[in-house]
Write a protein that holds these residues in place. Structure first.
Motif, PDB file in Angstrom:
ATOM      1  N   ASN A 203      -1.596  -5.189   2.804  1.00 53.93           N
ATOM      2  CA  ASN A 203      -2.538  -6.278   3.075  1.00 53.93           C
ATOM      3  C   ASN A 203      -2.314  -7.388   2.055  1.00 53.93           C
ATOM      4  OD1 ASN A 203      -3.870  -4.740   5.105  1.00 53.93           O
ATOM      5  ND2 ASN A 203      -5.031  -3.670   3.519  1.00 53.93           N
ATOM      6  N   PHE A 205      -3.637 -10.934   0.692  1.00 54.64           N
ATOM      7  CA  PHE A 205      -4.789 -11.836   0.687  1.00 54.64           C
ATOM      8  C   PHE A 205      -4.406 -13.079  -0.114  1.00 54.64           C
ATOM      9  CE2 PHE A 205      -6.304  -7.503   0.986  1.00 54.64           C
ATOM     10  CZ  PHE A 205      -7.270  -7.551   1.983  1.00 54.64           C
ATOM     11  N   VAL A 334      -5.185 -13.663   5.545  1.00 53.58           N
ATOM     12  CA  VAL A 334      -4.856 -12.243   5.434  1.00 53.58           C
ATOM     13  C   VAL A 334      -3.683 -11.919   6.364  1.00 53.58           C
ATOM     14  CG1 VAL A 334      -5.680  -9.877   5.657  1.00 53.58           C
ATOM     15  CG2 VAL A 334      -7.249 -11.674   4.899  1.00 53.58           C
ATOM     16  N   THR A 336      -1.481  -8.567   7.422  1.00 50.27           N
ATOM     17  CA  THR A 336      -1.352  -7.113   7.350  1.00 50.27           C
ATOM     18  C   THR A 336      -0.030  -6.699   7.978  1.00 50.27           C
ATOM     19  OG1 THR A 336      -3.745  -6.722   7.402  1.00 50.27           O
ATOM     20  CG2 THR A 336      -2.328  -4.908   8.094  1.00 50.27           C
ATOM     21  N   ILE A 400      -2.510   2.450   1.209  1.00 50.94           N
ATOM     22  CA  ILE A 400      -2.828   1.071   1.562  1.00 50.94           C
ATOM     23  C   ILE A 400      -2.632   0.229   0.311  1.00 50.94           C
ATOM     24  CG2 ILE A 400      -4.589  -0.524   2.403  1.00 50.94           C
ATOM     25  CD1 ILE A 400      -5.915   1.882   3.780  1.00 50.94           C
ATOM     26  N   ASN A 402      -2.845  -3.353  -1.422  1.00 51.34           N
ATOM     27  CA  ASN A 402      -3.511  -4.646  -1.310  1.00 51.34           C
ATOM     28  C   ASN A 402      -2.943  -5.614  -2.342  1.00 51.34           C
ATOM     29  OD1 ASN A 402      -5.568  -3.853   0.719  1.00 51.34           O
ATOM     30  ND2 ASN A 402      -6.264  -2.498  -0.908  1.00 51.34           N
ATOM     31  N   ARG A 404      -3.436  -9.402  -3.795  1.00 51.64           N
ATOM     32  CA  ARG A 404      -4.369 -10.532  -3.851  1.00 51.64           C
ATOM     33  C   ARG A 404      -3.714 -11.663  -4.643  1.00 51.64           C
ATOM     34  NH1 ARG A 404      -9.951 -10.620  -7.297  1.00 51.64           N
ATOM     35  NH2 ARG A 404     -11.107 -12.170  -6.088  1.00 51.64           N
ATOM     36  N   GLU A 415      -4.390   1.961  -2.680  1.00 56.57           N
ATOM     37  CA  GLU A 415      -5.535   2.799  -2.310  1.00 56.57           C
ATOM     38  C   GLU A 415      -5.020   3.980  -1.496  1.00 56.57           C
ATOM     39  OE1 GLU A 415      -9.477   2.382   0.553  1.00 56.57           O
ATOM     40  OE2 GLU A 415      -8.384   0.612  -0.116  1.00 56.57           O
ATOM     41  N   ILE A 424      -9.627  -2.186   7.018  1.00 53.61           N
ATOM     42  CA  ILE A 424      -9.086  -2.791   5.808  1.00 53.61           C
ATOM     43  C   ILE A 424     -10.235  -3.013   4.840  1.00 53.61           C
ATOM     44  CG2 ILE A 424      -7.937  -4.828   4.851  1.00 53.61           C
ATOM     45  CD1 ILE A 424      -6.578  -5.183   7.539  1.00 53.61           C
ATOM     46  N   GLY A 426      -9.925  -4.264   1.723  1.00 54.72           N
ATOM     47  CA  GLY A 426      -9.745  -5.458   0.906  1.00 54.72           C
ATOM     48  C   GLY A 426      -9.857  -5.165  -0.576  1.00 54.72           C
ATOM     49  N   TRP A 427     -10.046  -6.224  -1.340  1.00 56.00           N
ATOM     50  CA  TRP A 427     -10.091  -6.095  -2.788  1.00 56.00           C
ATOM     51  C   TRP A 427     -11.448  -5.569  -3.240  1.00 56.00           C
ATOM     52  CZ3 TRP A 427      -6.651  -6.019  -6.486  1.00 56.00           C
ATOM     53  CH2 TRP A 427      -7.081  -6.132  -7.815  1.00 56.00           C
TER      54      TRP A 427
END
Length: 436
Positions: A203, A205, A334, A336, A400, A402, A404, A415, A424, A426-427
């Protein structure tokens, strides 16, 4: 239920039951014939088989089970070898079997999607008598006929997986092995299928307020083993594991199932790390050709990415925008990517130094090939950076990652989620950013 078992057993005096196939929703049920046990004392096993996945996936890729097989072996003899065809979501798969058998120790082999394993390999290249390579898993399993000896059955078979999707549908190989000591006239048993794969989702961001997108050319990981055992090869240390709060250790497959259910409520980086530290990892396992044939695995590789073999168009990560109702709030763009599926692996080598890590430690290293589209600006180099919070890459692991991004700042964390993460996340606002 007990009265039903008594009626079945008494009925053996004057009749033999016939096969029964029922279907209700995504659940299939079978009752096996009692003919082979008419002259023996029998036990009725009620076996409920499902996947470890605890909920349906919201991913763009649909994981599906097309076929299922169960083999039961007792006294080195094949007592049951049954295959069914059933197209269903993997998370919804459920099969109930009423099975008569004699008392004693039994071994159960469970398979799903066996048709996708077409080139079996054997330890020391000991190809079974009467077979020539390449050998499909189906042909191998069909060779074990009911009533025949099964002393040649190997749990060390392995293959080179090709986890391809077809119209966003994937049929992963699943397997498991259970040993059951049949001691009662009626026993209820839960069994779980484990995917012979690991899963990654990325992901991105982007909070930067800019009209210039980031150009993503590649995502890769070191060191991934290209081959995988069909059955998980778990060592003595982790073969039976204790779930915190319980007094008796669980067989490793049952431990995975329990931990998967418990992990559903662990949202956010801080909770996720604490959960993994509390419940631990399966680290004592083996892989074929251990550390002899590891490689860089590209999840995504565009034209210009180093070491690419099948280049595709790069991905663009556009900038974020201000919230129309609150100018101080930035809504990130975003992107993915995934899920991507790769074999379970076991890496103890640092790709930069080529030296071994500390004893008992594993690590996996992420490389992101990206660049700025805005002139005179550069993205930070991200080559062979250790993925924190990933201490093993055993089958059924869902990672997962992430990423950012803000102006001049990139923060990344991994994660570890249950196999079908609900969404999802996210942060995480709570907890500190890991030191990568």
């Amino acid at each position: 239920m007990q009265s039903l078992f008594r009626n079945i057993i008494i009925g053996l005096i004057f009749c033999v039951t016939t096969s029964l196939l029922l279907s209700c929703g995504n659940t299939s049920s079978d009752r096996e014939d009692l003919l082979h046990y008419k002259d023996e004392k029998i036990c009725i096993l009620s076996i409920n088989i499902s996947t470890i996945a605890t909920r349906a996936s919201e991913s763009s890729v649909k994981e599906q089970i097309n076929s299922f097989r169960i083999i039961m072996i007792g006294n080195d003899t094949v007592e049951l070898n049954k295959k069914i065809t059933q197209n269903t979501n993997a998370a919804d798969f459920n099969y109930f079997l009423t099975l008569p058998t004699s008392f004693g120790k039994k071994k159960f082999y469970l398979f799903a999607n066996e048709d996708n394993v077409n080139d079996l390999q054997f330890q020391e290249n000991r190809i079974p008598p009467g077979m020539t390579a390449p050998i499909s898993l189906t042909n191998y399993l069909e060779s074990f006929k009911e009533g025949n000896l099964a002393s040649e059955f190997s749990e060390l078979i392995y293959f080179s997986p090709d986890y391809k999707t077809d119209n966003n549908i994937i049929s992963l190989p699943y397997s498991s092995v259970y040993e059951v000591n049949v001691t009662n006239s009626a026993q209820d048993i839960d069994m779980y299928l484990v995917p012979a794969a690991t899963k990654f989702t990325f992901n991105f961001f982007n909070y930067r307020l800019t009209s210039y997108p980031i150009i993503l050319e590649g995502l890769s990981i070191n060191e991934v083993n290209p081959k995988t055992y069909l059955f998980g090869q778990v060592g003595r240390e982790d073969y039976n594991k204790l779930v915190p709060g319980e007094t008796e250790p669980s067989y490793w497959i049952d431990w995975l199932a329990k931990v998967s259910k418990l992990s559903q409520n662990e949202d956010g980086f801080s909770n996720n790390v604490n959960f993994n530290e509390k419940y631990g990892w399966i680290k004592d396992y083996s892989i074929p050709e251990y550390n002899n044939n590891t490689q860089t695995h590209f999840f995504f590789a565009a034209t210009g990415a180093s070491g690419t073999t099948t280049p595709v168009d790069p991905m663009l990560i556009y900038g974020g925008h201000e919230d129309e109702t609150d100018e101080e709030t930035i809504i990130p763009y975003v992107l993915t990517l995934g899920p991507y599926y790769i074999p379970e692996s076991k890496n103890i080598i640092d790709p930069d130094t080529e030296g071994e890590l500390s004893e008992g430690q594993q690590a996996y290293f992420l490389t992101i090939d990206w660049k700025e589209s805005e002139e005179y600006k550069e993205m930070p180099e991200f080559t062979n950076v250790v993925i924190s919070n990933l201490q093993a890459l055993f089958r059924n692991t869902n990672i997962i990652i992430n990423i950012r991004m803000r102006q001049g700042d990139v923060e990344i964390y991994a994660e570890i989620a249950d196999w079908n993460s609900k969404s999802i996340k996210g942060w995480a606002n709570e907890g500190s950013v890991p030191n990568l």
